[in-house]
Write an enzyme that holds these catalytic residues in place. Structure first.
Site, PDB file in Angstrom:
ATOM      1  N   SER A 179      -1.810  16.335   0.654  1.00  0.00           N
ATOM      2  CA  SER A 179      -1.431  17.365  -0.316  1.00  0.00           C
ATOM      3  C   SER A 179      -2.649  17.770  -1.152  1.00  0.00           C
ATOM      4  O   SER A 179      -2.591  18.731  -1.914  1.00  0.00           O
ATOM      5  CB  SER A 179      -0.304  16.863  -1.223  1.00  0.00           C
ATOM      6  N   LYS A 205      -1.982   6.365   5.923  1.00  0.00           N
ATOM      7  CA  LYS A 205      -0.594   6.826   6.092  1.00  0.00           C
ATOM      8  C   LYS A 205      -0.566   7.797   7.265  1.00  0.00           C
ATOM      9  O   LYS A 205      -1.455   8.641   7.409  1.00  0.00           O
ATOM     10  CB  LYS A 205      -0.080   7.495   4.818  1.00  0.00           C
ATOM     11  N   GLU A 222       2.084  10.405   9.469  1.00  0.00           N
ATOM     12  CA  GLU A 222       3.391  11.084   9.528  1.00  0.00           C
ATOM     13  C   GLU A 222       4.022  10.920  10.906  1.00  0.00           C
ATOM     14  O   GLU A 222       3.340  11.073  11.927  1.00  0.00           O
ATOM     15  CB  GLU A 222       3.215  12.587   9.243  1.00  0.00           C
ATOM     16  N   GLU A 228      10.697  11.195   2.834  1.00  0.00           N
ATOM     17  CA  GLU A 228      10.529  12.430   2.072  1.00  0.00           C
ATOM     18  C   GLU A 228      11.693  13.390   2.301  1.00  0.00           C
ATOM     19  O   GLU A 228      12.040  13.723   3.450  1.00  0.00           O
ATOM     20  CB  GLU A 228       9.207  13.133   2.441  1.00  0.00           C
TER      21      GLU A 228
END
Ligand code: KIV
Length: 287
Positions: free
Chosen positions: A44, A112, A114, A205
């Protein structure tokens, strides 16, 4: 120094914990001193700091640059680096090489990833690189079904897609109808599989609270929610949302400060004093 073992222990001891995104050195220092145990250099970074429309364009070099700054500021906190789009999807080998760069060159303690990249996660864990999983809304798949799925609230889809005009795949079925149930099952299966290959925690999320509760009860590793309700083991917020710096704060985030206003007021006060000659005064002048 917070380690993977500490994060796992938080869940075992029923201790809820906070994770925040961090993108630079001064903020990492402040968050570290504030006792935030896990700092995520999220991709982000792309939208919140670098001005991109989505998370897709951010590069390995940009992520490494900001991870280094955060790692230099984190004395106690664990630093997790988010692997950017196409840094791990092409092949397991490339994923290993890039994950290794975060640890070796940038000082991250974990990465991390996804989605259900099971082979890669398993290999990284074998190699000693801890992995945080991420399921539910996975913004790097914003153009595909998996990312902007049937479970994701519409406001979040549009925001993640970087669109203000409601251009997301609106009207998709929700939990309770058949496609919603299938999507919920898929997210649960992904979380279970990611745990099985060795991830030490999983970000959930923008999924319904009931589903997050079920996943949290079924996995042994901590879940870290963002827009996933109150039943997760930890919660994460994007720093610019927390501080009220973002232009638009999504429904899932709560601003705990209004730094847009504070910064604008400080800038205007400075400009005003420059215009009137009040700054610099005697106290700020060398003789
Ligand atoms: O990049 C990011 O900020 C994230 C959080 C939303 C978990 O992945």
């Amino acid at each position: 120094m917070i380690t993977v073992l500490d994060v796992r222990r938080f869940k075992a001891e029923g201790k809820r914990f906070a994770m925040l995104t961090a993108y630079d050195h001064p903020t990492a220092r402040i968050l570290d001193e504030a006792g935030i145990p896990v700092l995520l250099v999220g991709d982000s970074l792309a939208t919140n700091v670098l001005g991109y429309e989505s998370t897709l364009p951010v590069t390995m070099e940009e992520m490494l640059h900001h991870t280094r700054a955060v790692a230099r500021g984190a004395r106690d906190a664990m630093v997790v680096a988010d692997m950017p789009f196409l840094s791990y999807q092409v092949s397991v080998e490339e994923g290993i090489r890039n994950a290794g760069r975060f640890v070796k060159e940038a000082g991250a303690h974990a990465v991390k990833i996804e989605g259900p990249q099971l082979e890669l996660i398993g290999r990284l864990v074998e190699l000693g690189i801890p992995v945080m999983g991420h399921v539910g809304l996975t913004p790097q798949s914003v153009h595909g079904d998996e990312g902007v799925g049937e479970l994701v609230p519409e406001d979040r889809r549009e925001e993640q897609a970087g669109r203000e005009d409601g251009g997301g795949p609106v009207g998709a079925p929700r939990v309770g109808d058949q496609r919603g149930e299938e999507a919920a099952r898929r997210v649960l299966d992904q979380a279970l599989a990611i745990e099985k290959v060795g991830a030490f925690s999983i970000v959930l999320e923008a999924i319904p609270a009931e589903l997050a509760r079920e996943i949290t009860a079924r996995v042994q590793v901590p879940t870290i929610g963002i827009g996933a309700g109150p039943h997760c083991d930890g919660q994460v917020l994007v720093l610019t949302d927390l501080l009220g710096l973002s232009e638009r704060i999504p429904k899932l985030a709560k601003p705990y400060a209004d730094l847009r206003r504070v910064i604008a007021e400080a800038a205007r006060a400075f400009a005003e004093e420059v215009a009137t000659g009040a700054f610099p005064d005697e106290a700020h002048t060398y003789r």
